[in-house]
Scaffold this active site. Structure first.
Site, PDB file in Angstrom:
ATOM      1  N   ARG A 152      12.750  53.590  70.848  1.00 47.77           N
ATOM      2  CA  ARG A 152      11.788  52.474  70.969  1.00 47.77           C
ATOM      3  C   ARG A 152      12.313  51.486  72.017  1.00 47.77           C
ATOM      4  O   ARG A 152      12.811  50.412  71.683  1.00 47.77           O
ATOM      5  CB  ARG A 152      11.575  51.783  69.615  1.00 47.77           C
ATOM      6  CG  ARG A 152      10.942  52.690  68.577  1.00 47.77           C
ATOM      7  CD  ARG A 152      10.687  51.959  67.268  1.00 47.77           C
ATOM      8  NE  ARG A 152       9.523  51.093  67.335  1.00 47.77           N
ATOM      9  CZ  ARG A 152       9.116  50.312  66.316  1.00 47.77           C
ATOM     10  NH1 ARG A 152       9.797  50.299  65.181  1.00 47.77           N
ATOM     11  NH2 ARG A 152       8.046  49.554  66.438  1.00 47.77           N
ATOM     12  N   LYS A 172       0.061  41.389  59.381  1.00 45.68           N
ATOM     13  CA  LYS A 172       1.520  41.320  59.565  1.00 45.68           C
ATOM     14  C   LYS A 172       1.870  41.156  61.036  1.00 45.68           C
ATOM     15  O   LYS A 172       2.623  40.267  61.419  1.00 45.68           O
ATOM     16  CB  LYS A 172       2.165  42.603  59.028  1.00 45.68           C
ATOM     17  CG  LYS A 172       3.578  42.846  59.523  1.00 45.68           C
ATOM     18  CD  LYS A 172       4.198  44.076  58.928  1.00 45.68           C
ATOM     19  CE  LYS A 172       4.236  45.312  59.769  1.00 45.68           C
ATOM     20  NZ  LYS A 172       5.023  45.332  60.990  1.00 45.68           N
ATOM     21  N   ASN A 173       1.322  42.015  61.870  1.00 45.60           N
ATOM     22  CA  ASN A 173       1.781  42.023  63.261  1.00 45.60           C
ATOM     23  C   ASN A 173       1.271  40.813  64.050  1.00 45.60           C
ATOM     24  O   ASN A 173       1.883  40.431  65.039  1.00 45.60           O
ATOM     25  CB  ASN A 173       1.430  43.359  63.928  1.00 45.60           C
ATOM     26  CG  ASN A 173       2.300  44.477  63.370  1.00 45.60           C
ATOM     27  OD1 ASN A 173       3.361  44.220  62.801  1.00 45.60           O
ATOM     28  ND2 ASN A 173       1.856  45.710  63.503  1.00 45.60           N
ATOM     29  N   ASP A 193      -0.091  53.530  63.102  1.00 44.90           N
ATOM     30  CA  ASP A 193       0.392  53.071  61.795  1.00 44.90           C
ATOM     31  C   ASP A 193      -0.446  53.634  60.638  1.00 44.90           C
ATOM     32  O   ASP A 193      -0.045  53.531  59.475  1.00 44.90           O
ATOM     33  CB  ASP A 193       0.421  51.537  61.742  1.00 44.90           C
ATOM     34  CG  ASP A 193       1.432  50.974  62.728  1.00 44.90           C
ATOM     35  OD1 ASP A 193       2.393  51.692  63.062  1.00 44.90           O
ATOM     36  OD2 ASP A 193       1.256  49.822  63.176  1.00 44.90           O
ATOM     37  N   ARG A 240       8.415  45.057  53.298  1.00 45.77           N
ATOM     38  CA  ARG A 240       8.473  44.388  54.610  1.00 45.77           C
ATOM     39  C   ARG A 240       7.085  44.134  55.183  1.00 45.77           C
ATOM     40  O   ARG A 240       6.916  43.233  55.997  1.00 45.77           O
ATOM     41  CB  ARG A 240       9.268  45.251  55.590  1.00 45.77           C
ATOM     42  CG  ARG A 240      10.746  45.247  55.287  1.00 45.77           C
ATOM     43  CD  ARG A 240      11.503  46.093  56.251  1.00 45.77           C
ATOM     44  NE  ARG A 240      11.153  45.702  57.614  1.00 45.77           N
ATOM     45  CZ  ARG A 240      11.639  46.288  58.696  1.00 45.77           C
ATOM     46  NH1 ARG A 240      12.488  47.275  58.570  1.00 45.77           N
ATOM     47  NH2 ARG A 240      11.279  45.885  59.891  1.00 45.77           N
ATOM     48  N   CYS A 274      11.530  49.893  62.109  1.00 49.99           N
ATOM     49  CA  CYS A 274      11.453  51.268  61.613  1.00 49.99           C
ATOM     50  C   CYS A 274      11.927  52.255  62.676  1.00 49.99           C
ATOM     51  O   CYS A 274      11.743  52.036  63.864  1.00 49.99           O
ATOM     52  CB  CYS A 274      10.017  51.588  61.207  1.00 49.99           C
ATOM     53  SG  CYS A 274       9.438  50.591  59.830  1.00 49.99           S
TER      54      CYS A 274
HETATM   55  N1  EPU Z   1       7.436  51.253  74.867  1.00 47.89           N
HETATM   56  C1  EPU Z   1       8.212  51.472  75.967  1.00 47.89           C
HETATM   57  N2  EPU Z   1       8.798  50.389  76.547  1.00 47.89           N
HETATM   58  C2  EPU Z   1       8.626  49.131  76.080  1.00 47.89           C
HETATM   59  C3  EPU Z   1       7.815  48.917  74.946  1.00 47.89           C
HETATM   60  C4  EPU Z   1       7.238  50.008  74.353  1.00 47.89           C
HETATM   61  O1  EPU Z   1       8.377  52.607  76.426  1.00 47.89           O
HETATM   62  O2  EPU Z   1       9.188  48.198  76.673  1.00 47.89           O
HETATM   63  C5  EPU Z   1       6.775  52.405  74.218  1.00 47.89           C
HETATM   64  C6  EPU Z   1       7.255  52.594  72.784  1.00 47.89           C
HETATM   65  O3  EPU Z   1       8.428  53.362  72.735  1.00 47.89           O
HETATM   66  C7  EPU Z   1       6.073  53.298  72.161  1.00 47.89           C
HETATM   67  C8  EPU Z   1       4.885  52.672  72.886  1.00 47.89           C
HETATM   68  O4  EPU Z   1       5.411  52.125  74.102  1.00 47.89           O
HETATM   69  O5  EPU Z   1       6.141  54.657  72.483  1.00 47.89           O
HETATM   70  C9  EPU Z   1       4.149  51.598  72.133  1.00 47.89           C
HETATM   71  O6  EPU Z   1       5.059  50.612  71.677  1.00 47.89           O
HETATM   72  P1  EPU Z   1       4.618  49.100  71.439  1.00 47.89           P
HETATM   73  O7  EPU Z   1       5.466  48.245  72.304  1.00 47.89           O
HETATM   74  O8  EPU Z   1       3.152  49.006  71.563  1.00 47.89           O
HETATM   75  O9  EPU Z   1       5.027  48.901  69.935  1.00 47.89           O
HETATM   76  P2  EPU Z   1       5.748  47.672  69.293  1.00 47.89           P
HETATM   77  O10 EPU Z   1       5.280  46.410  69.927  1.00 47.89           O
HETATM   78  O11 EPU Z   1       7.199  47.891  69.206  1.00 47.89           O
HETATM   79  C10 EPU Z   1       3.904  47.218  67.520  1.00 47.89           C
HETATM   80  C11 EPU Z   1       3.857  47.125  66.018  1.00 47.89           C
HETATM   81  C12 EPU Z   1       4.037  48.494  65.409  1.00 47.89           C
HETATM   82  C13 EPU Z   1       2.971  49.430  65.935  1.00 47.89           C
HETATM   83  C14 EPU Z   1       2.967  49.428  67.470  1.00 47.89           C
HETATM   84  C15 EPU Z   1       1.839  50.258  68.064  1.00 47.89           C
HETATM   85  C16 EPU Z   1       4.786  44.931  65.646  1.00 47.89           C
HETATM   86  C17 EPU Z   1       5.900  44.108  65.138  1.00 47.89           C
HETATM   87  N3  EPU Z   1       4.944  46.247  65.573  1.00 47.89           N
HETATM   88  O12 EPU Z   1       5.191  47.735  67.820  1.00 47.89           O
HETATM   89  O13 EPU Z   1       3.826  48.308  64.011  1.00 47.89           O
HETATM   90  O14 EPU Z   1       3.236  50.745  65.491  1.00 47.89           O
HETATM   91  O15 EPU Z   1       2.854  48.087  67.962  1.00 47.89           O
HETATM   92  O16 EPU Z   1       0.618  49.802  67.627  1.00 47.89           O
HETATM   93  O17 EPU Z   1       3.775  44.412  66.059  1.00 47.89           O
HETATM   94  C18 EPU Z   1       4.113  48.724  61.734  1.00 47.89           C
HETATM   95  O18 EPU Z   1       3.384  47.734  61.533  1.00 47.89           O
HETATM   96  O19 EPU Z   1       4.470  49.496  60.812  1.00 47.89           O
HETATM   97  C19 EPU Z   1       4.556  49.014  63.091  1.00 47.89           C
HETATM   98  C20 EPU Z   1       5.498  49.888  63.377  1.00 47.89           C
END
Ligand code: EPU
Length: 422
Positions: free
Chosen positions: A123, A22-23, A307, A399, A118
């Site tokens: 975030r 998915k990601n 996750d 989703r 979610c």
């Molecule tokens: N963070 C910041 N600032 C930023 C970006 C992130 O502080 O600008 C923090 C976030 O708040 C969090 C941490 O850094 O505490 C990690 O966030 P990350 O950016 O890695 O997560 P994401 O890109 O929003 C993706 C996946 C998530 C998965 C996370 C961690 C996608 C679309 N989503 O989210 O997947 O949990 O990486 O591996 O790729 C899921 O598949 O159910 C899901 C939530």
């Protein structure tokens, strides 16, 4: 939304085939906007989030077509004529932030709403914005819309203050056609980051170091169309089935996976006294009962994935002794706990730690999914519970999981999808 009705206490047995990640798909599809031409993406999971992205791309002027099984998608971005993603569509999706990188790389401008997704507490996307600004993008935020514009994207060095999957990929996308070299330090190392880099390189980009914490993107002036890319298997879907097999005292073979990606989970299952065999592109999980307690701390890859935190909490309800799960990625990923308590789980939350008193028998109850992975965890809870469980709000599960109920039924589970009006 529909609901699942599950009759529990049937061990899962047989074989299951894992869909594409998915990601990875949610990043690679927006990456296709970078080329003025066509590309073909195979092993795309047929899930709700991909359908929303497809709608957004079509709105922007791309031509998107599928094969009959909806697992191969062809995107022709040559007629793309819009850089503003509609608020109503983009707000539904966390991954809509990748439209910023994709559209900036293509047009030097983009307008995208703040991402949805979610609810795990705060975030932020400050690291995306910091990196884009370093590349020369001027960003304004108005009425929930991020307006980004760059006269010219210029390569630079960006140090991410937190390890972020989304920021790492977004900056790769924006940097691909920038002038000069961009170096992303403290980059995330998740398998799908490597997959996105491979896709970009197949289109003529020059990205090196993906999978390590320093990624170098040497900007190129044009990308070529015609690339075909197959998405890697979904590490989290695979992990969900592995945990479900362990929790139900099952014996299943999980096919189409990369065992290396599963190591953080495999190590924990072995610690819990669950047998794991692997070879090539499959893993077999066999539970002989006697599940032992374990402590888990979620970390960026190659640590234990956040996750797979909620599904592991359900498995540990069956373990002898007290286990702890420490969540280090998100402020609040514990919405599933109240639901498990309704089923009789001995689980409480203290700050960022879930303390799980094992060996409690779960009993079926009406429960509600509050997010995607919590939803999958509640399905596993239903599979191990005595009696009937109704999981409501399964739109969250749709989703991110392709045909979860169909795959579970093929493994012997009693799970039916019905309209929630019933
Ligand atoms: N963070 C910041 N600032 C930023 C970006 C992130 O502080 O600008 C923090 C976030 O708040 C969090 C941490 O850094 O505490 C990690 O966030 P990350 O950016 O890695 O997560 P994401 O890109 O929003 C993706 C996946 C998530 C998965 C996370 C961690 C996608 C679309 N989503 O989210 O997947 O949990 O990486 O591996 O790729 C899921 O598949 O159910 C899901 C939530």
């Amino acid at each position: 939304m529909d609901k699942y009705i599950i009759e529990g206490q049937r061990p899962l047995t047989g074989e299951v085939y894992i869909s594409g990640s998915k990601n990875a798909a949610l990043a690679i599809i927006p990456a296709a906007l970078l080329i003025e031409g066509k590309c073909r993406i195979e092993d795309v999971p047929d899930i709700g989030d991909v359908r929303i992205l497809d709608e957004i791309l079509t709105y922007l002027g791309a031509k998107v077509s599928y094969t009959d099984d909806r697992n191969t998608i062809e995107i022709d971005s040559s007629c793309l004529n819009n850089w503003a993603a509609p608020y109503e569509m983009a707000k539904k999706l966390r991954a809509s932030y990748y439209l910023l990188g994709g559209l900036l790389g293509r047009f030097g401008r983009a307008e995208v709403s703040f991402p949805g997704g979610c609810d795990f507490g705060s975030r932020p996307i400050d690291q995306h914005i910091k990196g884009l600004e370093a590349l020369g993008v001027k960003i304004e935020i108005e009425h929930g819309i991020i307006k980004a514009e760059a006269k010219k994207l210029v390569g630079c060095k960006i140090y991410l203050d937190v390890v972020s999957v989304g920021a790492t990929i977004n900056l790769m996308l924006a940097a691909v056609r920038a002038e000069g070299t961009t170096i992303i330090e403290n980059a995330a190392k998740e398998p799908h980051i490597v997959d996105v880099a491979n896709f970009l390189n197949a289109m003529g980009a020059n990205v090196k170091g993906a999978g390590t914490d320093i990624i170098r993107v040497m900007g190129v002036s044009t990308l070529r169309g015609g690339a075909t890319h197959a998405i890697i298997p979904d590490q989290i879907e695979a992990g969900t089935f592995m945990i479900a097999a362990a929790a139900t005292d099952g014996d299943i073979v999980v096919r189409n996976i990369i065992p290396k990606h599963m190591e953080p989970l495999t190590a924990k299952l072995l610690e819990m006294n669950i047998e794991v065999r692997q070879n090539g592109d499959w893993i077999r999980v066999i539970s002989h009962g006697g599940i032992q307690k374990a402590n888990i701390k979620t970390l960026p890859y190659p640590g234990y994935p956040t996750d797979l935190h909620p599904p592991a909490a359900v498995l540990l309800c069956r373990a002898a002794g007290t286990s702890m799960i420490t969540e280090t990625i998100y402020d609040n990923r514990f919405h599933y706990v109240d639901e498990l308590q309704r089923m009789g789980a001995g689980i409480r939350v203290d700050g960022r730690v879930a303390v799980i008193e094992g060996a409690s028998e779960l009993t079926g109850a009406p429960i509600k999914a509050h997010d995607l992975r919590a939803g999958a965890a509640l399905v596993i809870a239903g599979l191990i519970a005595r009696g009937t469980t109704e999981v409501h709000n399964i739109g969250y599960i749709d989703r991110g999981y392709e045909n979860l109920d169909v795959k579970l039924r093929s493994l012997g589970a009693s799970i039916t999808r019905v309209s929630d009006d019933c």
